[in-house]
Design a protein around this motif. Structure first.
Motif, PDB file in Angstrom:
ATOM      1  N   ILE A 167      84.658 -55.109  70.028  1.00  0.00           N
ATOM      2  CA  ILE A 167      84.026 -56.347  69.588  1.00  0.00           C
ATOM      3  C   ILE A 167      83.486 -56.195  68.161  1.00  0.00           C
ATOM      4  O   ILE A 167      83.008 -55.136  67.770  1.00  0.00           O
ATOM      5  CB  ILE A 167      82.881 -56.726  70.553  1.00  0.00           C
ATOM      6  N   SER A 168      83.597 -57.250  67.382  1.00  0.00           N
ATOM      7  CA  SER A 168      83.138 -57.191  65.993  1.00  0.00           C
ATOM      8  C   SER A 168      81.614 -57.224  65.934  1.00  0.00           C
ATOM      9  O   SER A 168      80.947 -57.782  66.803  1.00  0.00           O
ATOM     10  CB  SER A 168      83.705 -58.366  65.198  1.00  0.00           C
ATOM     11  N   ARG A 169      81.075 -56.614  64.882  1.00  0.00           N
ATOM     12  CA  ARG A 169      79.635 -56.617  64.684  1.00  0.00           C
ATOM     13  C   ARG A 169      79.114 -58.027  64.469  1.00  0.00           C
ATOM     14  O   ARG A 169      77.991 -58.353  64.848  1.00  0.00           O
ATOM     15  CB  ARG A 169      79.276 -55.739  63.487  1.00  0.00           C
ATOM     16  N   ALA A 171      74.943 -74.340  81.888  1.00  0.00           N
ATOM     17  CA  ALA A 171      74.607 -72.923  81.855  1.00  0.00           C
ATOM     18  C   ALA A 171      75.835 -72.065  82.101  1.00  0.00           C
ATOM     19  O   ALA A 171      76.033 -71.026  81.449  1.00  0.00           O
ATOM     20  CB  ALA A 171      73.533 -72.618  82.900  1.00  0.00           C
ATOM     21  N   SER A 172      76.673 -72.496  83.025  1.00  0.00           N
ATOM     22  CA  SER A 172      77.908 -71.761  83.318  1.00  0.00           C
ATOM     23  C   SER A 172      78.820 -71.731  82.099  1.00  0.00           C
ATOM     24  O   SER A 172      79.408 -70.687  81.768  1.00  0.00           O
ATOM     25  CB  SER A 172      78.622 -72.398  84.508  1.00  0.00           C
ATOM     26  N   GLY A 195      83.040 -64.688  76.759  1.00  0.00           N
ATOM     27  CA  GLY A 195      84.331 -64.830  76.090  1.00  0.00           C
ATOM     28  C   GLY A 195      84.303 -64.256  74.682  1.00  0.00           C
ATOM     29  O   GLY A 195      85.252 -63.580  74.254  1.00  0.00           O
ATOM     30  N   ALA A 196      83.203 -64.504  73.969  1.00  0.00           N
ATOM     31  CA  ALA A 196      83.084 -63.980  72.602  1.00  0.00           C
ATOM     32  C   ALA A 196      82.989 -62.461  72.607  1.00  0.00           C
ATOM     33  O   ALA A 196      83.548 -61.775  71.749  1.00  0.00           O
ATOM     34  CB  ALA A 196      81.857 -64.578  71.919  1.00  0.00           C
ATOM     35  N   PRO A 251      82.819 -59.347  80.971  1.00  0.00           N
ATOM     36  CA  PRO A 251      81.657 -59.874  81.712  1.00  0.00           C
ATOM     37  C   PRO A 251      80.405 -59.065  81.424  1.00  0.00           C
ATOM     38  O   PRO A 251      80.460 -57.857  81.209  1.00  0.00           O
ATOM     39  CB  PRO A 251      82.073 -59.728  83.182  1.00  0.00           C
ATOM     40  N   LEU A 252      79.279 -59.748  81.408  1.00  0.00           N
ATOM     41  CA  LEU A 252      77.990 -59.083  81.241  1.00  0.00           C
ATOM     42  C   LEU A 252      77.231 -58.987  82.559  1.00  0.00           C
ATOM     43  O   LEU A 252      76.227 -58.274  82.643  1.00  0.00           O
ATOM     44  CB  LEU A 252      77.140 -59.842  80.225  1.00  0.00           C
TER      45      LEU A 252
END
Length: 420
Positions: free
Chosen positions: A103-105, A144-145, A153-154, A158-159
């Motif tokens: 992932i980009s900074r 919220a979803s 997605g960004a 998943p978190l």
């Protein structure tokens, strides 16, 4: 200048404009900032204006030679720099550990300055259900979803783990939430800093209170401070030490007052001892043992006991005291740290408790309860303050701290310890 109400200083609004403020504060120019953060001059001007409106103060003096920070601007800059440092540290940590892949900074940096997204992650980690988090934030569940889907997605993964018991935060999410809480704490202190400059001394101080801290000293110190600064709001958090320390580390709590712990449990924290306390054996007035001039500890082994939890410092002290005299510690008939329950049990039975007499000071002085004259082993402990190392507390929190110190120094002696 009208200081904004606390509700106006929201993470969603303030963080959005904070990077533009930081750039202008550094470069001293809207034009230079436009080149610095690749944003149109009009957009930067609008961000500064919106931030000033949200905070209720003028942050810059517009001069021909550039944008000069006002006193309020200097105060905001101190907090903004700490927020930026926290954001950069979190981004660096996640990128270095490859916890979020390639992932980009920029994606992470944008997330760290999005108050609404950070609030979403925080509430979801705490409540574990999307509907509950949405309700807390005033959003629809569908909204919220969608917001969570965009965040994940960004980031590219998943978190949260979708489990039967709810949504459980991943290690990555935990790191982001911890950083978010520290950022929100800086924003809360920003309000207090601004009010201090304006001479109003407003804002919120959040105090973690351990059992002994809830009697006399802390209430007296708070009342003393509120008399001087009536616009201060104080929130108390009563919980086990582990919960309070977790909140202290993330900035949810500003300070803890109560029994100090060992150095091993206080890494990254600052402790300040204020006075020494001791454990005593307490019973109801009229207890069969109440009038005895001296009672051997071994004669109490078969009594019914109300004791703190096994991991509480007071419980360890009384267990060690029995062991010091070659005795097996008593079994607890009731385990609790709740003073209301302890008082009721003592008053309505012949049970005994082992705790600081200061916690039951009102009842002992009124004659409802008595401290038995029982020689004990070493049962003293240090009582004081625990703070997060590196925290920059606002003046209102310092006022509370000064009040606690003042009343701890003037603390009258309470009874006499019974020495073995």
């Amino acid at each position: 200048m009208n200081i904004a109400h606390a509700d106006a200083i929201t993470p969603e609004l303030t963080l959005t404009h904070l990077r533009a403020f930081l750039s202008v504060a550094t470069t001293g120019s809207i034009t230079k900032s436009s080149d610095d953060i690749f944003k149109a001059s009009s957009a930067i001007t609008r961000s500064i204006r919106e931030l000033e409106r949200a905070l209720g103060v003028v942050l810059f003096e517009r001069k021909p030679r550039g944008m000069l920070l006002s006193a309020y601007g200097e105060a905001v800059l101190r907090r903004a720099a700490r927020i930026n440092d926290q954001a950069e540290q979190t981004v660096e940590e996640l990128c270095r550990s490859r916890a979020l892949g390639a992932i980009s900074r920029n994606v992470l940096a944008n997330l760290m300055f999005s108050g609404r997204k950070l609030q979403m992650l925080e509430q979801l980690a705490e409540l574990r259900h999307l509907s509950a988090a949405a309700d807390k934030l005033g959003m629809s569940q569908a909204g919220a979803s969608m917001a969570l889907s965009r965040i994940e997605g960004a980031i590219g993964q998943p978190l949260f783990h979708r489990m039967p018991q709810g949504m459980v935060a991943s290690d990555k999410a935990d790191k982001l939430v911890a950083a978010a809480k520290r950022i929100f704490a800086e924003l809360r202190h920003m309000e207090a800093d601004i009010s201090g400059l304006a001479g109003t001394q407003a804002g919120t101080v959040i105090i973690g209170a351990l059992p002994l801290g809830r009697t006399y000293i802390l209430p007296t110190a708070i009342a003393h401070t509120l008399k001087r600064f009536p616009k201060i709001r104080v929130k108390m958090v009563e919980a086990p030490y582990e919960v309070l320390v977790s909140g202290l580390r993330t900035g949810d709590i500003d300070l803890i007052f109560g029994a100090l712990r060992s150095e091993a449990l206080c890494r990254g924290l600052l402790t300040e001892s204020l006075f020494e306390d001791r454990i005593g054996i307490v019973a109801r007035a009229g207890h069969p043992l109440a009038d005895r001039p001296m009672i051997a500890l071994e004669s109490l082994l078969n009594e019914q006991w109300i004791l703190p939890r096994p991991d509480a410092p007071g419980r360890r002290l009384i267990d060690d005291s029995f062991a010091e005299l070659g005795l097996t510690p008593p079994e607890a008939s009731v385990e609790t740290g709740d003073l209301a329950i302890v008082r009721q049990l003592l008053g309505s039975s012949d049970m005994l408790t082992a705790m600081s007499p200061r916690q039951l000071q009102v009842e002992i002085e009124s004659g409802v309860l008595v401290e038995l004259q029982v020689p004990l082993g070493q049962t003293t402990r240090q009582i004081g303050l625990t703070l997060r190392d590196g925290a920059l507390l606002p003046p209102i929190a310092q006022a509370i701290l000064d009040g606690i110190r003042l009343h701890a120094v003037g603390l009258p002696a309470f009874g006499r310890p019974a020495h073995g």
